[in-house]
Design a protein around this motif. Structure first.
Motif, mmCIF file in Angstrom:
data_model
loop_
_atom_site.group_PDB
_atom_site.id
_atom_site.type_symbol
_atom_site.label_atom_id
_atom_site.label_comp_id
_atom_site.label_asym_id
_atom_site.label_seq_id
_atom_site.Cartn_x
_atom_site.Cartn_y
_atom_site.Cartn_z
ATOM 1 N N ALA A 11 12.811 6.095 -3.188
ATOM 2 C CA ALA A 11 12.223 5.472 -2.004
ATOM 3 C C ALA A 11 12.645 4.012 -1.892
ATOM 4 O O ALA A 11 12.975 3.516 -0.802
ATOM 5 N N VAL A 12 12.652 3.304 -3.017
ATOM 6 C CA VAL A 12 13.051 1.898 -3.009
ATOM 7 C C VAL A 12 14.530 1.750 -2.630
ATOM 8 O O VAL A 12 14.910 0.837 -1.896
ATOM 9 N N ALA A 13 15.355 2.679 -3.088
ATOM 10 C CA ALA A 13 16.797 2.583 -2.836
ATOM 11 C C ALA A 13 17.137 2.662 -1.357
ATOM 12 O O ALA A 13 18.129 2.080 -0.917
ATOM 13 N N GLN B 69 0.834 -1.208 0.000
ATOM 14 C CA GLN B 69 0.000 0.000 0.000
ATOM 15 C C GLN B 69 0.867 1.256 0.000
ATOM 16 O O GLN B 69 0.546 2.240 -0.678
ATOM 17 N N ASP B 70 1.967 1.224 0.734
ATOM 18 C CA ASP B 70 2.885 2.374 0.726
ATOM 19 C C ASP B 70 3.443 2.607 -0.679
ATOM 20 O O ASP B 70 3.530 3.750 -1.149
ATOM 21 N N LEU B 71 3.809 1.523 -1.341
ATOM 22 C CA LEU B 71 4.371 1.649 -2.688
ATOM 23 C C LEU B 71 3.357 2.240 -3.657
ATOM 24 O O LEU B 71 3.717 3.020 -4.552
ATOM 25 N N ASP B 72 2.095 1.868 -3.480
ATOM 26 C CA ASP B 72 1.051 2.392 -4.377
ATOM 27 C C ASP B 72 0.875 3.898 -4.233
ATOM 28 O O ASP B 72 0.433 4.570 -5.176
ATOM 29 N N ARG B 73 1.211 4.424 -3.054
ATOM 30 C CA ARG B 73 1.013 5.861 -2.818
ATOM 31 C C ARG B 73 2.210 6.701 -3.279
ATOM 32 O O ARG B 73 2.123 7.924 -3.293
ATOM 33 N N ILE B 74 3.328 6.061 -3.614
ATOM 34 C CA ILE B 74 4.529 6.810 -4.011
ATOM 35 C C ILE B 74 4.453 7.135 -5.502
ATOM 36 O O ILE B 74 4.136 6.268 -6.327
ATOM 37 N N SER B 75 4.747 8.361 -5.856
ATOM 38 C CA SER B 75 4.704 8.780 -7.251
ATOM 39 C C SER B 75 5.836 8.122 -8.036
ATOM 40 O O SER B 75 6.852 7.701 -7.469
ATOM 41 N N ASP B 76 5.650 8.053 -9.334
ATOM 42 C CA ASP B 76 6.686 7.458 -10.188
ATOM 43 C C ASP B 76 8.008 8.206 -10.055
ATOM 44 O O ASP B 76 9.084 7.601 -10.107
ATOM 45 N N ALA B 77 7.932 9.525 -9.904
ATOM 46 C CA ALA B 77 9.155 10.333 -9.826
ATOM 47 C C ALA B 77 9.963 10.019 -8.569
ATOM 48 O O ALA B 77 11.202 10.081 -8.581
ATOM 49 N N ILE C 89 9.782 -2.852 -8.126
ATOM 50 C CA ILE C 89 10.960 -2.720 -7.255
ATOM 51 C C ILE C 89 12.226 -3.075 -8.034
ATOM 52 O O ILE C 89 13.227 -2.351 -7.989
ATOM 53 N N VAL C 90 12.198 -4.205 -8.734
ATOM 54 C CA VAL C 90 13.379 -4.625 -9.496
ATOM 55 C C VAL C 90 13.726 -3.585 -10.551
ATOM 56 O O VAL C 90 14.887 -3.197 -10.715
ATOM 57 N N ARG C 91 12.733 -3.095 -11.271
ATOM 58 C CA ARG C 91 12.997 -2.103 -12.315
ATOM 59 C C ARG C 91 13.545 -0.811 -11.725
ATOM 60 O O ARG C 91 14.438 -0.175 -12.315
ATOM 61 N N ALA C 92 13.017 -0.430 -10.571
ATOM 62 C CA ALA C 92 13.493 0.802 -9.939
ATOM 63 C C ALA C 92 14.960 0.670 -9.534
ATOM 64 O O ALA C 92 15.755 1.601 -9.720
#
Length: 887
Positions: free
Chosen positions: A590-592, A577-585, A608-611
Motif C-alpha cells: 500500500a505504501v509503495a 487513520q488509513d495506515l492504522d487500518r492496513i494489515s502488516d501483510a 512508512i520508511v521501513r516499509a
C-alpha cells in the motif's frame, strides 16, 4: 573573570532568589548588559578537541597493510644493497603519506567548518523582547525560552514550566524523560532529581518553559564531562572499510603470488636469488595499489565540499556514498517543497467567508474590515500565539503560521501590542499528540480561554458555534464540508474556539478544554510551492527517483499541493487513520503505490520508511521536528532542515540543508552520484594500469626472457603516477546525463561485471603493447637499455590515454569537452610529461634508472600507440558496456 557558574545550589533555591543573585529579571537582560557579561565570562562554548600533533598524524599514514608490504620491500632492497631501488620504494611510500596527511588536515578543517555552519541558536528575552541569538552569546542572567525539540543551550534555573519533559540521558543515562517544575529541590539532590534545572546539552522532549542561565561553557554540568561529548568525526565509511579489506586480501594475494614467482624464477629459470628477489619486490610493489584508500577518501572529501557549496552540509561521511543510490525521497512539505511564507488567504465563520489579500508577512497595504465573529477569530489567533512579527523586513520569530496570523490581525485593524497588553496567564502548549494549543487571558472584561489547532480536533471539543446573531448549536457536517473545501484549494486549515472562564482563574488544564467551547471558525493558509522544487521533482522523475510527501496537513491540502508540484496528476493519498487500518501483510504494498501521506504521526513515518526499505529501496527522509527524529535515523539518509529544524532532527540526520530547499536535496543526490562515479573511475584506472605492469614482468619471468623494465623503472612509473594521474579523477566534474540514469542498487559492488572485464582486458592489452614495443626495439638493433626506456615511456603514455577513456564511463570520450580535459587533468599530464622528459634525457636519471635518450620518431610512435589504444578502448566501451548492463 567572574565565575559564570554562580550562584551555587541554584536547584535548591527559589527562582526569584536566583534571579536576584544574578541581577536579572523575568523580562531578561538589556542588550548592553548582555554584551558586558559576555566580555567578562567569555563565550558559551566548550573547548574543542585537542588536535593531534602533526607528526603523529603523518606517522598514522603508514598504518596500512599495503604500506607495510611496501616497507618490507624497501628493507629487502636495503639488505641486498640495492640503495636506488630502496630509495624509490620509500619515495613512493612517502608521496602517498604526504597526500594522505594533507588530505586529513583538509578534511578536519572542512568538518570544523561544518560544525560552525550548523551551530544552534537560542530564543532569549533581551530588552523585554524575544530574540534569537547564537548559543555562544548566552551569558549568566539571560532568560532562555525552550520548547519541544530544542537542545538546552546552557544550565538554566527554571522560572516557568508547562508540561515540560527533558531527556537527560546524555548526563544521567536515564532513558525516561524527566518531568520539570519550578519548585526548589533539596540541596543534596542528585543530578537526575534536580527537577528545577534544565542542563546544557539535554533535549526538550515535550512542553515548554523558560529559565535563567546560571552557568555557561565549561562551567556547566556537561562541561565537566565534555571530553565524552566531543565526538570526533571519523572518515571511515563502509566504502573505505571495503577498500581496506580489499587491500588486506590483495596484499596476501600479492605476497603469495610473489613467493611463487620467486620460487619459479630461481628454481626453473636460473635467476640469481637476489636478482629474482628484487624483480619480485618490484613486481609486487608495482601491483599493489597502495594509494587507493587515500585517493578514495580524497574523493569523498571533495564531494562533501561540493555539497556544502550547494547548501547541503554532510554531517556523517557515509551519506556521501548512500546519496548516489537514493531511490525514494520522503519529503516534508512546508518550507521544503513550499516557500514557507504562510499567508492567511481566507477566514471562514458561520456567517460566511472573508478573503484576505496580500502574500507573506508584510501586512501593509492590504487592510480589510472583518465581521464581528471574524474579528474575534483573528483576535484568538493573535493571542493564542507564541510568535513575534518584527517590522522592517517583516520577519517572523517563531512558527510561520502564527506569524501569518499576526499579519492577518494587523490587516484587520488589530494592534498586537494593545491586544496583548493584558498578558497571558497560562497556556497548554501545542503538542503533536493532542494537536491543539490553549491559552488563558485577562481581556479586561473577564478571563477567556482561547484554543487553536487542527480543526477536526477543535470541532470534537465544541458544542456550539459563534454567529453574528449569537451562539448556535454546532453544525459539524457544515464545518466538515467547509474544511474539506478549503483544503481542496490547497490551503492549510486551522480551527479556533473560545470559552469564558470564571473570574480569578489562573491555571488551565486539559479538563478545561473538554466541554463548553464555542467554535469560532477556520482560517485557510496558503504556502505556494517553490518553483525550483517543481523542477527538482521533475528531475527526480528523470533520474528514476520517486518522491513521497509525508505531512501533518489535511489530506485534501496535501493532495492539492502535490498536484501543483507535479508529484502526480491524481495523487494517491493515505492518512494516518488509513495506515492504522492496513494489515502488516499489506502495508508495504500500500505504501509503495501511495504518493502522499497526510495527518501522520512519528510512528506512521517510521513504518512508512521501513516499509519502503523492505522493498529494496534506498530511502532519504527529510524532517525538521523532534517527531521526525526516529524516521530520520531509520532512513538510509536522514536530511534535516538547517533553518527551521530542531536540534533533535539535526542530530538524527546525516545531512543538514542550510536553505531548507528540496532542490538542494536533488543537487546533493547529483553530487552523490558524481562521487560514486569518481570512485569507480579511480578504481577502474588504478587496478588495470598496475595489472599491466605486473603481467609484463610475470610474462618475462615465465617465458624466461629479459625483463622489459627493471625493478627500479617499475618503481619510477609508480612514483611519477601516484600523486598525479592517480589523483586527478577525484576532481572530475559530473558526467552529462548522471541524473538520467536509474539509481544504482543498494548492494551493488564497486567492481561491476563491466569493470571486472575492463580490468582484465586493459591489463592484458597494456602487457601485449609493452612486450611488442620491447621486442620491436630489440629487433631494430637497439640495446636493452633503450628498449626498456621505450617500454617505460610507452606504458606511461598508455596510462595517460587510458585516463581520458576512464573519465567517461557512461558515454564516449570523443567529445570536445572530453579531449580538452580539466585543469587538474592537464596539470597532472604536464607534471608526468616533465618527469618523463627528465627520465629520458637527463644524465643523472640515466645513471639512476639506466634509461637512454630517444629520438623524435620514437616519441611520435609512442604517442601514436597511445592514441590508437584510446580508439580501441572506446570501441570496446561502446560494444560491451551495454552488454554488461550499462556499467
Amino acid at each position: 573573570m567572574t565565575d559564570p557558574r554562580a550562584p551555587e545550589n541554584a536547584h535548591a533555591r527559589p527562582a526569584a532568589e536566583i534571579l536576584a543573585a544574578l541581577d536579572a529579571s523575568p523580562s531578561g537582560l538589556t542588550g548592553a548588559e548582555a554584551a558586558a557579561r559576555l566580555a567578562r565570562h567569555g563565550p558559551n562554548s566548550l573547548p574543542g578537541a585537542r588536535p593531534r600533533p602533526a607528526i603523529l598524524r603523518f606517522l598514522a599514514q603508514f598504518n596500512n597493510a599495503l604500506i607495510y608490504f611496501m616497507l618490507a620491500g624497501a628493507a629487502a632492497a636495503l639488505a641486498l644493497s640495492h640503495y636506488v631501488d630502496a630509495g624509490v620504494i620509500l619515495a613512493v611510500v612517502i608521496v602517498n603519506a604526504v597526500v594522505g596527511f594533507l588530505q586529513e588536515g583538509k578534511a578536519e578543517s572542512a568538518l570544523n567548518a561544518i560544525r560552525g555552519m550548523i551551530a544552534p541558536r537560542a530564543s532569549v528575552l533581551r530588552d523585554g523582547r524575544r530574540v534569537s541569538v547564537a548559543v555562544a552569546d548566552l551569558v549568566p542572567g539571560d532568560v532562555v525560552l525552550i520548547e519541544a525539540g530544542d537542545r538546552v543551550p546552557a544550565d538554566l534555573r527554571l522560572i516557568a514550566a508547562r508540561s515540560l519533559l527533558i531527556d537527560e540521558a546524555v548526563l544521567t543515562g536515564e532513558s525516561v524523560a524527566t518531568s520539570k517544575s519550578t519548585d526548589p529541590v533539596t540541596q543534596g539532590a542528585p543530578l537526575g532529581d534536580r527537577r528545577s534545572m534544565a542542563f546544557s546539552g539535554t533535549l526538550v522532549a515535550a512542553g515548554q518553559g523558560s529559565g535563567v542561565v546560571t552557568a555557561t561553557g565549561r562551567a556547566t554540568e556537561i562541561g565537566h564531562i565534555s571530553a565524552l561529548l566531543r565526538q570526533v568525526e571519523t572518515l571511515t565509511t563502509p566504502l573505505l572499510r571495503q577498500i581496506n579489506a580489499f587491500a588486506r586480501r590483495f596484499t596476501i594475494l600479492a605476497f603469495v603470488g610473489a613467493a611463487a614467482v620467486f620460487a619459479f624464477a630461481v628454481a626453473l629459470r636460473g635467476y640469481a636469488w637476489d636478482d629474482a628477489l628484487m624483480a619480485v619486490v618490484a613486481l609486487a610493489v608495482g601491483l599493489v595499489p597502495e594509494g587507493l584508500p587515500a585517493v578514495i577518501t580524497i574523493t569523498l572529501a571533495i564531494g562533501v565540499q561540493r555539497m556544502a557549496a550547494r547548501r547541503a552540509v554532510i554531517r556523517r561521511l557515509p551519506a556521501v556514498e548512500t546519496l548516489g543510490a537514493t531511490s525514494i525521497i520522503c519529503s516534508d512539505k512546508t518550507g521544503t517543497l513550499t516557500r514557507n511564507e504562510m499567508t492567511v488567504r481566507r477566514v471562514v465563520t458561520a456567517d460566511g467567508v472573508t478573503l484576505v489579500e496580500g502574500a507573506g508577512y508584510d501586512p501593509t497595504g492590504h487592510g480589510f474590515a472583518p465581521d464581528p465573529v471574524a474579528r474575534d477569530l483573528l483576535r484568538a489567533g493573535l493571542l493564542c500565539n507564541d510568535a513575534e512579527l518584527h517590522p522592517g523586513g517583516w520577519t517572523v520569530e517563531g512558527d510561520p503560521m502564527e506569524g501569518a496570523l499576526i499579519a492577518a490581525a494587523i490587516k484587520a485593524g488589530l494592534d498586537p501590542a494593545a491586544e496583548r497588553a493584558g498578558g497571558r496567564l497560562d497556556a497548554i502548549p501545542f503538542d503533536a499528540e493532542h494537536r491543539f494549543m490553549a491559552t488563558l487571558h485577562d481581556t479586561g472584561g473577564g478571563r477567556i480561554l482561547l484554543v487553536k489547532g487542527a480543526p477536526e480536533r477543535i470541532l470534537a471539543m465544541c458544542a456550539h458555534q459563534a454567529a453574528a446573531a449569537g451562539p448556535q448549536p454546532l453544525d459539524a457536517a457544515l464545518w466538515t464540508d467547509r474544511i474539506a473545501q478549503t483544503a481542496r484549494e490547497g490551503e492549510r486549515v486551522l480551527g479556533y474556539a473560545m470559552k469564558p472562564m470564571p473570574a480569578g482563574t489562573a491555571r488551565i488544564g486539559f479538563p478545561d478544554v473538554q466541554d463548553g467551547l464555542t467554535f469560532l471558525g477556520i482560517t485557510g493558509f496558503i504556502d505556494p510551492p517553490r518553483p525550483e522544487a517543481i523542477e527538482a521533482i521533475a528531475e527526480c522523475r528523470r533520474a528514476g527517483i520517486e518522491v513521497r510527501m509525508i505531512t501533518g496537513d489535511h489530506a485534501e491540502t496535501a493532495a492539492a499541493i502535490a498536484r501543483q508540484l507535479g508529484l502526480a496528476s491524481d495523487p494517491q493519498v493515505l492518512t494516518g487513520q488509513d495506515l492504522d487500518r492496513i494489515s502488516d501483510a499489506d502495508f508495504a504494498a500500500a505504501v509503495a503505490r501511495t504518493q502522499v501521506f497526510a495527518r501522520t504521526s512519528p510512528e506512521h513515518k517510521l513504518r512508512i520508511v521501513r516499509a519502503l526499505q523492505s522493498r529494496g529501496n534506498v530511502v532519504a527522509m527529510t524532517g525538521d521536528g523532534v517527531n521526525d527524529a526516529p524516521s530520520l535515523k531509520q532512513a538510509d539518509v536522514g536530511i534535516a532542515m538547517g533553518i527551521k529544524g530542531t536540534e533533535a532532527a539535526k542530530e538524527a540526520a546525516e545531512i543538514v540543508l542550510m536553505d531548507d530547499n528540496f532542490a538542494s536535496i536533488v543537487a546533493a543526490v547529483r553530487e552523490g552520484r558524481t562521487v560514486h562515479d569518481n570512485i569507480r573511475k579511480v578504481i577502474a584506472w588504478t587496478l588495470p594500469t598496475n595489472g599491466g605492469e605486473a603481467l609484463t614482468v610475470i610474462t618475462a619471468i615465465l617465458l624466461n626472457f629479459a625483463l622489459p623494465m627493471t625493478p627500479v623503472q617499475i618503481l619510477w612509473v609508480n612514483l611519477i603516477l601516484a600523486a598525479t594521474l592517480g589523483l586527478v579523477l577525484a576532481f572530475e566534474p559530473t558526467e552529462p546525463g548522471v541524473m538520467a540514469r536509474p539509481p544504482r542498487k543498494a548492494q551493488a559492488g564497486l567492481l561491476t561485471p563491466f569493470m571486472v572485464w575492463r580490468i582484465g582486458f586493459v591489463s592484458v592489452m597494456f602487457m601485449a603493447i609493452s612486450l611488442a614495443v620491447f621486442f620491436w626495439a630489440l629487433s631494430q638493433g637497439r640495446d636493452i637499455e633503450a628498449a626498456r626506456t621505450m617500454v617505460v615511456n610507452t606504458l606511461v603514455v598508455l596510462e595517460i590515454f587510458y585516463l581520458f577513456n576512464v573519465r567517461y564511463l557512461h558515454m564516449t570520450s570523443f567529445t570536445l569537452t572530453g579531449v580538452k580535459g580539466t585543469g587538474p587533468v592537464l596539470a597532472a599530464i604536464a607534471v608526468v610529461a616533465a618527469g618523463q622528459l627528465a627520465f629520458t634525457y637527463l644524465p643523472v636519471m640515466h645513471r639512476i634508472f639506466e634509461s637512454r635518450p630517444l629520438g623524435l620518431a620514437d616519441g611520435i610512435a609512442i604517442i601514436a600507440i597511445g592514441a590508437l589504444s584510446l580508439v580501441v578502448l572506446e570501441i570496446e566501451k561502446h560494444l560491451l558496456r551495454d552488454r554488461f548492463g550499462g556499467e
